[in-house]
Scaffold this active site. Structure first.
Site, short mmCIF file in Angstrom:
data_model
loop_
_atom_site.label_atom_id
_atom_site.label_comp_id
_atom_site.label_asym_id
_atom_site.label_seq_id
_atom_site.Cartn_x
_atom_site.Cartn_y
_atom_site.Cartn_z
N ASP A 1 0.19 -1.07 -0.21
CA ASP A 1 -0.29 -0.48 -0.05
C ASP A 1 0.62 1.62 -0.07
OD1 ASP A 1 -1.44 -2.57 0.75
OD2 ASP A 1 -2.91 -0.71 1.65
N GLU B 1 3.24 -7.59 11.94
CA GLU B 1 2.94 -7.49 10.88
C GLU B 1 4.12 -7.50 9.88
OE1 GLU B 1 0.52 -3.85 10.21
OE2 GLU B 1 -0.01 -4.15 8.95
C1 GLC Z 1 -2.19 -3.82 4.68
C2 GLC Z 1 -1.50 -4.16 3.49
C3 GLC Z 1 -2.08 -5.09 2.67
C4 GLC Z 1 -2.64 -6.09 3.54
C5 GLC Z 1 -3.69 -5.64 5.05
C6 GLC Z 1 -4.31 -6.19 5.64
O1 GLC Z 1 -2.96 -2.73 3.62
O2 GLC Z 1 -0.95 -3.45 3.31
O3 GLC Z 1 -1.39 -6.24 2.15
O4 GLC Z 1 -3.76 -7.28 2.94
O5 GLC Z 1 -2.30 -4.72 5.36
O6 GLC Z 1 -3.46 -7.33 6.41
#
Ligand code: GLC
Length: 436
Positions: free
Chosen positions: A169, A398
């Site tokens: 993102d 994460e």
């Molecule tokens: C963030 C990440 C994306 C992922 C989401 C949920 O937005 O950039 O890739 O799917 O989190 O984990």
């Protein structure tokens, strides 16, 4: 259980615990709090981890996602199964008009890859074939949607129209293209992500305004995917995203062959051949890797991120795979833990800010898988070892700072736990953690 899984018994147990904790019965949330709904590529990759514990549950994860496929073929990036005030932007902002609300954009199409892997490894061949057969045409429709709606000129490669579609993102890859997105007319909003995670690990306010501008713009066009691509001021061809689509396309052809669906197999192989040819246009000798192509500006984006290394996951040539391995070796000299999402030597590298430097286990998994398949077992091993070292030191975060290993972003992450189970299991050519 392999020797690795025994050696890492407590880690395995902890990973299983996280999957159970984030399991809401027929789907998982990426983590409670920060991401309280179902995310598209999180679910498909997490299914691989779930399969180590309960195969039936793994299939359900992907089936739930596809139950919310749009009529046009798109599979949305978020399914808002139940209300939760903890996330922004929620269904009231997207307004996609779905019976169960969803977002209006998509995410990296890993489903074809995941389904092949589940089918290949199954302990219950009859059930797996039945469930794969039901998903096969739906995944084919999604791939078809990509080519029709995100490659209207038939270049062989698809564009993303919002940074969130990339899955990476907040990558620096999007900065130039995103800077052309206006901010006027964005309705006032309150972010929720910074309630759950350190603001220094998250996108800036200016980026958020542009993210929401795009959502409002697409909403005003009635989420009509025949119009969104050309109407978006943000259109970027991401080598990472396309590599995932190509790998999934190759895997879908394999599944179609296995299940006796020659039409889908043929279509997939045609798309694969066209896409692999077109991928060459994203190669940069100067960068030593693939780069994004900004479809609006008509230029390659000189940003050496992990998006340009992810083609290692696709069936690219040995020559290109060699070059990508060299790039990853080069990065190994610049950080403690592979693989940083951005080159530490590049301007704008930030080891803690979401996709601008941190290591993600799902990316490591795809890279290790692709490299191992291309005979680069040693480098794949190094990536797996680094991944497990991050877990040992920092838990199931994460993402992680590639310099210090500090765990960042959300905690107790589903797909991080799923990738750990995969690494410990070590099948399909991904070296497991016990061979040091
Ligand atoms: C963030 C990440 C994306 C992922 C989401 C949920 O937005 O950039 O890739 O799917 O989190 O984990």
């Amino acid at each position: 259980m392999t020797a690795a899984a025994e050696l890492h018994g407590p880690t395995r147990a902890r990973a299983a615990e996280i999957l159970a904790r984030n399991d809401l019965g027929h789907y998982t949330v990426p983590t409670h709090g920060l991401y309280p709904f179902q995310w598209n590529w999180d679910s498909c990759l997490s299914a691989l981890g779930l399969a180590h514990l309960d195969e039936d549950r793994a299939w359900t994860e992907i089936e739930t996602l596809f139950a919310h496929q749009w009529d046009d073929g798109m599979v949305p990036h978020i399914v808002f199964h139940r209300p939760d005030e903890g996330y922004f932007p929620g269904p009231d902002v997207w307004q996609t008009g779905r019976p169960v609300p969803t977002s209006g954009i998509t995410q990296p199409p890993v489903a074809g890859f995941a389904v092949r892997r589940l089918l290949e490894r199954t302990r219950d061949a009859e059930a797996a074939r039945r469930r794969a057969a039901a998903l096969l045409p739906a995944i084919d429709r999604w791939h078809e949607w990509f080519h029709a709606c995100r490659d209207p000129e038939g270049t062989g490669l698809v564009a993303i129209i919002h940074p969130w579609e990339s899955g990476r993102d907040n990558s620096a890859d999007w900065d130039a293209a995103l800077s052309r997105v206006p901010t006027e007319g964005v309705a006032p909003f309150e972010r929720r992500d910074t309630r759950h995670a350190d603001a220094a690990h998250r996108p800036t306010e200016a980026q958020y305004l542009r993210y929401i501008w795009l959502v409002q713009h697409f909403r005003a066009l009635g989420w009509d995917n025949r119009r969104l691509h050309d109407a978006s001021p943000f259109r970027v061809v991401d080598p990472g995203f396309n590599a995932i689509l190509l790998r999934a396309t190759a895997d879908l052809a394999w599944v179609a062959d296995a299940l006796g669906a020659p039409e889908i197999a043929r279509r997939s192989r045609d798309r694969l051949a066209a896409g692999l040819d077109a991928m060459e246009r994203l190669w940069s000798d100067e960068a030593g890797q693939y780069l994004c192509h900004d479809r609006v500006a008509g230029t390659l984006v000189p940003s050496r991120s992990v998006g340009g290394l992810l083609p290692a996951f696709a069936p690219i040539s040995g020559m290109r795979a060699d070059a990508l391995a060299r790039r990853i070796e080069e990065l190994a000299g610049r950080c403690r833990y592979l693989v940083p999402s951005h080159d530490p030597a590049a301007e704008g590298f930030d080891g803690k800010r979401y996709w601008r430097g941190p290591v993600w286990l799902i990316v490591n998994y795809m890279l290790a898988d692709g490299l191992a398949a291309k005979g680069k077992a040693r480098l794949a091993r190094r990536i797996v070892d680094d991944s497990l070292a991050l877990i040992d030191a920092g838990g199931f975060a994460e993402y992680y700072d590639p310099m210090t290993g500090e765990p960042c972003g959300g905690k107790e992450f589903t797909w991080t736990a799923a990738m750990v189970l995969e690494f410990l299991d070590g099948r399909d050519g991904i070296p497991s953690g016990d061979e040091a």
